[in-house]
Write a protein that holds these residues in place. Structure first.
Motif, PDB file in Angstrom:
ATOM      1  N   TRP A 160     -24.560 -32.307  23.190  1.00 35.91           N
ATOM      2  CA  TRP A 160     -24.084 -33.632  22.787  1.00 35.91           C
ATOM      3  C   TRP A 160     -24.740 -34.167  22.244  1.00 35.91           C
ATOM      4  N   ALA A 161     -25.746 -34.702  23.398  1.00 35.00           N
ATOM      5  CA  ALA A 161     -25.899 -36.499  23.546  1.00 35.00           C
ATOM      6  C   ALA A 161     -27.801 -36.182  22.995  1.00 35.00           C
ATOM      7  N   THR A 162     -28.296 -34.452  22.885  1.00 35.04           N
ATOM      8  CA  THR A 162     -28.938 -34.363  22.000  1.00 35.04           C
ATOM      9  C   THR A 162     -29.284 -33.583  20.723  1.00 35.04           C
ATOM     10  N   GLY A 163     -28.362 -33.054  19.909  1.00 34.22           N
ATOM     11  CA  GLY A 163     -28.284 -32.942  19.060  1.00 34.22           C
ATOM     12  C   GLY A 163     -27.716 -31.425  18.674  1.00 34.22           C
ATOM     13  N   GLY A 164     -27.706 -31.144  20.633  1.00 40.66           N
ATOM     14  CA  GLY A 164     -27.906 -29.078  20.343  1.00 40.66           C
ATOM     15  C   GLY A 164     -26.534 -28.785  19.851  1.00 40.66           C
ATOM     16  N   TYR A 165     -25.837 -29.108  18.795  1.00 41.71           N
ATOM     17  CA  TYR A 165     -24.626 -28.238  18.542  1.00 41.71           C
ATOM     18  C   TYR A 165     -25.154 -28.139  17.316  1.00 41.71           C
ATOM     19  N   GLY A 166     -24.692 -26.910  17.086  1.00 39.07           N
ATOM     20  CA  GLY A 166     -24.589 -26.169  15.587  1.00 39.07           C
ATOM     21  C   GLY A 166     -23.324 -26.510  14.752  1.00 39.07           C
ATOM     22  N   GLY A 167     -23.632 -26.427  13.719  1.00 36.33           N
ATOM     23  CA  GLY A 167     -21.865 -25.853  13.148  1.00 36.33           C
ATOM     24  C   GLY A 167     -21.971 -25.412  11.207  1.00 36.33           C
ATOM     25  N   PRO A 168     -21.099 -24.467  11.557  1.00 42.68           N
ATOM     26  CA  PRO A 168     -20.192 -24.593  12.613  1.00 42.68           C
ATOM     27  C   PRO A 168     -20.145 -23.921  13.730  1.00 42.68           C
ATOM     28  N   LEU A 169     -18.899 -24.179  14.899  1.00 41.68           N
ATOM     29  CA  LEU A 169     -19.161 -23.425  16.253  1.00 41.68           C
ATOM     30  C   LEU A 169     -19.021 -21.906  15.694  1.00 41.68           C
ATOM     31  N   GLN A 170     -20.288 -21.504  16.920  1.00 42.90           N
ATOM     32  CA  GLN A 170     -19.633 -19.933  16.795  1.00 42.90           C
ATOM     33  C   GLN A 170     -18.674 -19.561  16.984  1.00 42.90           C
ATOM     34  N   GLU A 171     -17.993 -18.776  16.229  1.00 42.66           N
ATOM     35  CA  GLU A 171     -16.889 -18.348  17.385  1.00 42.66           C
ATOM     36  C   GLU A 171     -16.767 -17.905  18.364  1.00 42.66           C
ATOM     37  N   ALA A 172     -15.614 -18.305  19.886  1.00 41.22           N
ATOM     38  CA  ALA A 172     -16.373 -17.507  21.198  1.00 41.22           C
ATOM     39  C   ALA A 172     -15.232 -16.515  21.873  1.00 41.22           C
ATOM     40  N   THR A 173     -14.973 -15.371  22.301  1.00 45.04           N
ATOM     41  CA  THR A 173     -14.565 -14.767  22.705  1.00 45.04           C
ATOM     42  C   THR A 173     -13.692 -14.695  24.161  1.00 45.04           C
ATOM     43  N   LEU A 174     -12.903 -14.230  23.922  1.00 46.67           N
ATOM     44  CA  LEU A 174     -12.217 -14.710  25.381  1.00 46.67           C
ATOM     45  C   LEU A 174     -13.725 -14.440  26.432  1.00 46.67           C
ATOM     46  N   GLU A 175     -13.774 -13.163  26.630  1.00 44.56           N
ATOM     47  CA  GLU A 175     -15.118 -13.612  27.597  1.00 44.56           C
ATOM     48  C   GLU A 175     -16.187 -14.936  27.735  1.00 44.56           C
ATOM     49  N   ASP A 176     -16.348 -15.541  26.552  1.00 50.76           N
ATOM     50  CA  ASP A 176     -17.358 -16.503  26.250  1.00 50.76           C
ATOM     51  C   ASP A 176     -15.655 -17.559  27.611  1.00 50.76           C
ATOM     52  N   LEU A 177     -14.247 -17.574  27.025  1.00 57.30           N
ATOM     53  CA  LEU A 177     -14.311 -18.869  27.182  1.00 57.30           C
ATOM     54  C   LEU A 177     -13.612 -18.055  29.024  1.00 57.30           C
ATOM     55  N   THR A 178     -13.428 -17.564  29.669  1.00 53.44           N
ATOM     56  CA  THR A 178     -13.434 -17.484  30.981  1.00 53.44           C
ATOM     57  C   THR A 178     -14.916 -16.921  31.472  1.00 53.44           C
ATOM     58  N   ALA A 179     -15.841 -16.585  30.785  1.00 53.38           N
ATOM     59  CA  ALA A 179     -17.212 -16.758  32.034  1.00 53.38           C
ATOM     60  C   ALA A 179     -17.333 -17.309  33.113  1.00 53.38           C
ATOM     61  N   ALA A 180     -17.477 -18.444  32.705  1.00 57.21           N
ATOM     62  CA  ALA A 180     -18.106 -19.382  34.177  1.00 57.21           C
ATOM     63  C   ALA A 180     -17.416 -19.911  34.891  1.00 57.21           C
ATOM     64  N   ARG A 181     -15.929 -19.006  34.724  1.00 57.01           N
ATOM     65  CA  ARG A 181     -14.522 -19.418  36.122  1.00 57.01           C
ATOM     66  C   ARG A 181     -14.816 -17.860  36.996  1.00 57.01           C
ATOM     67  N   GLY A 182     -15.473 -16.757  36.460  1.00 57.46           N
ATOM     68  CA  GLY A 182     -15.419 -15.762  36.440  1.00 57.46           C
ATOM     69  C   GLY A 182     -14.483 -14.910  36.900  1.00 57.46           C
ATOM     70  N   LEU A 183     -13.384 -15.352  35.811  1.00 58.20           N
ATOM     71  CA  LEU A 183     -12.164 -14.605  35.220  1.00 58.20           C
ATOM     72  C   LEU A 183     -12.233 -13.615  34.305  1.00 58.20           C
ATOM     73  N   GLU A 184     -11.092 -12.992  34.738  1.00 57.86           N
ATOM     74  CA  GLU A 184     -11.260 -11.465  33.458  1.00 57.86           C
ATOM     75  C   GLU A 184     -10.593 -11.623  32.441  1.00 57.86           C
ATOM     76  N   PRO A 185     -11.083 -11.217  31.345  1.00 53.38           N
ATOM     77  CA  PRO A 185     -10.937 -11.992  30.491  1.00 53.38           C
ATOM     78  C   PRO A 185      -9.410 -11.864  29.880  1.00 53.38           C
ATOM     79  N   ASP A 186      -8.649 -10.737  30.474  1.00 57.57           N
ATOM     80  CA  ASP A 186      -7.376 -11.623  29.982  1.00 57.57           C
ATOM     81  C   ASP A 186      -6.383 -12.208  30.891  1.00 57.57           C
ATOM     82  N   THR A 187      -6.709 -12.699  31.758  1.00 56.60           N
ATOM     83  CA  THR A 187      -7.046 -14.188  32.483  1.00 56.60           C
ATOM     84  C   THR A 187      -6.397 -15.130  31.673  1.00 56.60           C
ATOM     85  N   PHE A 188      -7.191 -15.572  30.364  1.00 55.93           N
ATOM     86  CA  PHE A 188      -7.690 -16.540  29.685  1.00 55.93           C
ATOM     87  C   PHE A 188      -5.262 -16.532  29.316  1.00 55.93           C
TER      88      PHE A 188
END
Length: 204
Positions: free
Chosen positions: A101-129
Motif C-alpha cells: 500500500w505504501a509503495t503503490g504496489g497494488y494493481g487494479g483490479p486485484l487478481q482473484e484469490a483462490t481458497l489456496e491463496d487465502l489459507t496458505a499463510a495460515r498453513g491450512l487446507e483450502p476446505d477449512t476456509f
C-alpha cells in the motif's frame, strides 16, 4: 502542600488511549476500515459487501448481478459477519500488504484469490476456509448428503475434489462449475452458468 497531579494526568491519558484503542479495534473489523486505511483497491469489494441481500446489484468488477444472494460476501453480511470473520490475516500478510500500500504496489483490479491463496499463510487446507467449527461445521460427505436430491449432485467427487471456490464466489455471482460439461446441471437462481462466467468482463 498541593497533591501531585501527575497520577491523575497519567491515568486520564491511559484511559483515553485504552478507549481509543478499543474503538480502533472495533473499526478495524468493519469493511469501512478495509477501504479507508490500507486497501484502496478493496473499495469495489467493500461496495459489494454493503449491498442489500436478495436484490439486483453489481459485482466487484461493476457487472450486473441478478441476485446479490449469489455473492457470499452479501449473504454473510446479512448474517452479521464482517470481513475479518472470513479474512483472517497473519501479521506477515498485514506487513506485506502495508508495504504494498505504501509503495503503490497494488494493481487494479486485484487478481482473484483462490481458497489456496487465502489459507496458505495460515498453513491450512483450502476446505477449512469454509468448512470449520466456527463457520460451516460440515464435512464434504455432509454436503453431498444435503444435495443428494439434485439431478447432478455438485458435492459428490465425480472428478476428484473440486475446490469450494470453483462454484462459490464471495464478491461476484457464484458459478455452476458443473454446467461447463453437464447441460442438465441445475444452476441456482442468480448464479451464472460456466459459459456466462467465461464471458464475464473482469478487467484483469
Amino acid at each position: 502542600m498541593k497533591p501531585r497531579k501527575w497520577p491523575i494526568v497519567v491515568g486520564t491519558v491511559a484511559l483515553v488511549l485504552v478507549v481509543a484503542g478499543m474503538g480502533f479495534w472495533v473499526w478495524h473489523e468493519q469493511p469501512s476500515f478495509c477501504g479507508a486505511i490500507c486497501h484502496t483497491p478493496m473499495d469495489p469489494y467493500v461496495e459489494t459487501y454493503d449491498q442489500p441481500v436478495g436484490q439486483a446489484g453489481v459485482d466487484k468488477w461493476g457487472n450486473e448481478v441478478a441476485d446479490t444472494s449469489s455473492m457470499l460476501a452479501v449473504a454473510h453480511q446479512a448474517d452479521g459477519q464482517t470481513c475479518l470473520d472470513c479474512h483472517v490475516p497473519t501479521l506477515g500478510e498485514q506487513l506485506t500488504e502495508g508495504v504494498a500500500w505504501a509503495t503503490g504496489g497494488y494493481g487494479g483490479p486485484l487478481q482473484e484469490a483462490t481458497l489456496e491463496d487465502l489459507t496458505a499463510a495460515r498453513g491450512l487446507e483450502p476446505d477449512t476456509f469454509c468448512l470449520n467449527e466456527s463457520c460451516h461445521n460440515l464435512t464434504r460427505d455432509d454436503l453431498a448428503n444435503a444435495t443428494a436430491d439434485m439431478v447432478r449432485n455438485p458435492h459428490l467427487a465425480y472428478h476428484g475434489d473440486i475446490s469450494c471456490g470453483s462454484c462459490h464466489k464471495a464478491h461476484r455471482a457464484s458459478v455452476n462449475y458443473c454446467s461447463q460439461c453437464h447441460a442438465d446441471a441445475e444452476t441456482p437462481q442468480g448464479w451464472l452458468t460456466a459459459d456466462e462466467d467465461a464471458a464475464l468482463p473482469t478487467g484483469e
